[in-house]
Enzyme design. Structure first.
Site, PDB file in Angstrom:
ATOM      1  N   LYS A 197       0.851  -1.184   0.000  1.00  0.00           N
ATOM      2  CA  LYS A 197       0.000   0.000   0.000  1.00  0.00           C
ATOM      3  C   LYS A 197       0.892   1.241   0.000  1.00  0.00           C
ATOM      4  CE  LYS A 197      -4.015  -2.152   0.424  1.00  0.00           C
ATOM      5  NZ  LYS A 197      -5.120  -2.038  -0.545  1.00  0.00           N
ATOM      6  N   ASP A 253      -0.414  -0.228  -4.457  1.00  0.00           N
ATOM      7  CA  ASP A 253      -1.848   0.073  -4.449  1.00  0.00           C
ATOM      8  C   ASP A 253      -2.079   1.382  -3.708  1.00  0.00           C
ATOM      9  OD1 ASP A 253      -4.597   0.092  -4.415  1.00  0.00           O
ATOM     10  OD2 ASP A 253      -4.827  -1.690  -3.166  1.00  0.00           O
ATOM     11  N   GLU A 293      -1.918   0.333  -8.714  1.00  0.00           N
ATOM     12  CA  GLU A 293      -3.345   0.048  -8.651  1.00  0.00           C
ATOM     13  C   GLU A 293      -4.116   1.264  -8.151  1.00  0.00           C
ATOM     14  OE1 GLU A 293      -6.369  -3.296  -6.711  1.00  0.00           O
ATOM     15  OE2 GLU A 293      -4.234  -3.300  -6.200  1.00  0.00           O
ATOM     16  N   ASP A 336      -9.212  -0.824 -10.055  1.00  0.00           N
ATOM     17  CA  ASP A 336      -9.920  -1.640  -9.068  1.00  0.00           C
ATOM     18  C   ASP A 336     -11.285  -1.008  -8.820  1.00  0.00           C
ATOM     19  OD1 ASP A 336     -10.902  -2.873  -6.779  1.00  0.00           O
ATOM     20  OD2 ASP A 336      -9.095  -2.656  -5.596  1.00  0.00           O
ATOM     21  N   LYS A 356     -12.747  -8.297  -8.659  1.00  0.00           N
ATOM     22  CA  LYS A 356     -13.199  -8.803  -7.363  1.00  0.00           C
ATOM     23  C   LYS A 356     -14.678  -9.156  -7.497  1.00  0.00           C
ATOM     24  CE  LYS A 356     -10.074  -5.940  -4.571  1.00  0.00           C
ATOM     25  NZ  LYS A 356      -9.997  -4.787  -3.638  1.00  0.00           N
TER      26      LYS A 356
END
Length: 371
Positions: A164, A189, A214, A239, A263
């Site tokens: 992250k 991300d 991301e 995402d 997802k």
């Protein structure tokens, strides 16, 4: 034919082994709604609602999902006949959004469907692999802690590390990790924590050979992602921006990304996830399967989905022990030499351990054909 006779919602509260921090939220307690659906022939299917307690990831929360399931979705599904799980989202299409609530319900029907067919969920979805590569996420923490964590996961065999990042913890962080691990497959991300004005900062990350960045910008900034991707050598992965096959189509046509994270929970379930997979395959867009700090129910589902041919990048599919002292399924999800085996057992391929689950159940709601 599947006719749902009874649905039970189990309210769960589980503590992560340690706090998990991203650019927006720090998570310690994780709440779930576990869906148990039983059809008129006595076959049981399991699903999981993976929304978070607050609306930091999407606008949905466990509370809003409970409301939609109790007042709209479950009454629409109980007592209704379905030939195929793809008919479940069709039956709920008149209700806008609330994709995570829909996904949890639909996945239970997929489990029943595969069990009645006598095939694994992976086979029912069209999967082609018998194992999938495992990836893992490292949350924001002091640098030394992150380095130790990455080293530990590397020794466990994880094939891809995601970290992250956020403004102020980005370029120097990536530089330090790359210095320590020069060849490890690494991605970052941002959870929508940057703006287009940060383009020069994000371009600095091009020097560190990341697999992707991301979701650097806001979920609705699909045009700005297009502009950003034009200026970056590093691939952008979307995402939160991709909630449907139409979102994916627009992103592909605009050139807003080079990779898409699928997802099932975020896009409304496995049926929509399959549509996105097929669209990306048609357009030679790479995809991988993301995770949401889930129990083994969703992990087993994600493993089955990731067995499809276009999932060419290791996903956020880690072992149960990554987050939990004990999972609620048996067998729990484990990695072996960097891979997770795709179950060949009918349905999800895991069984819910009721004795373990009861430890974490705070409430139950039961719905039947007769109220």
């Amino acid at each position: 034919m599947i006719e749902i006779e009874k649905i039970t919602l189990y309210h769960l509260s589980m503590n992560l082994k340690k706090p998990f921090k991203n650019s927006i939220e720090t998570l310690q307690e994780r709440k779930f709604l576990i869906v148990e659906a039983i059809d008129t022939s006595g076959v049981t299917g399991w699903g999981e609602v993976s929304a978070f307690s607050s609306p930091w990831y999407t606008e949905e929360t466990i509370g809003t999902c409970l409301h939609m399931l109790k007042d709209f979705f479950i009454p629409n599904v109980v007592g209704r006949e379905f030939n195929h799980p793809s008919e479940v989202p069709d039956s709920l299409a008149r209700y806008k959004g609330n994709r995570m609530a829909k996904a949890g319900l639909e996945s239970a029907v997929w489990d029943i469907y595969a069990k009645k067919k006598g095939v694994s969920l992976a086979e029912a979805l069209g999967g082609t692999r018998d194992k999938v590569p495992a990836g893992v996420v490292v949350g924001l923490a002091p640098l030394d802690d992150m380095l130790k964590e990455i080293e530990s996961y590397q020794k466990e065999g994880y094939q891809r590390i995601k970290i992250k990042i956020q403004p102020g913890q980005d370029v120097e962080l990536v530089k330090a990790i790359r210095s320590r691990f020069p060849t490890i497959p690494l991605m970052a991300d941002a959870n929508s924590s940057y703006e287009l004005k940060d383009i020069s900062r994000l371009k600095e990350l091009d020097d560190y050979h990341l697999m992707m960045i991301e979701q650097p910008l806001q979920a609705d900034d699909i045009v700005d992602h297009r502009h950003l991707q034009k200026h970056l050598k590093t691939a952008i992965c979307l995402d939160e921006s991709i909630c449907s096959v139409d979102d994916a189509r627009r992103a592909i046509e605009l050139g807003s990304c080079k990779i898409i994270n699928i997802k099932p929970s975020r896009v409304g379930g496995l049926t929509e996830a399959l549509k996105i997979h097929d669209l990306c395959k048609e357009h030679h867009m790479q995809v991988w399967c993301g995770g949401m700090l889930e129990t083994g129910i969703s992990r087993a589902q994600n493993v089955a989905l990731a067995s499809l041919p276009q999932f060419t990048i290791p996903g956020d599919i880690s072992s149960s022990s990554r987050y939990w002292d004990e999972d609620i399924v048996t067998p729990d999800i484990r990695i072996d030499n960097g891979f997770i085996s795709v179950s060949k057992q009918p349905g999800l391929g895991v069984e819910v351990n009721q004795d373990i689950m009861r430890k974490y159940v705070t409430k139950m709601d039961v719905f039947t054909q007769h109220g």
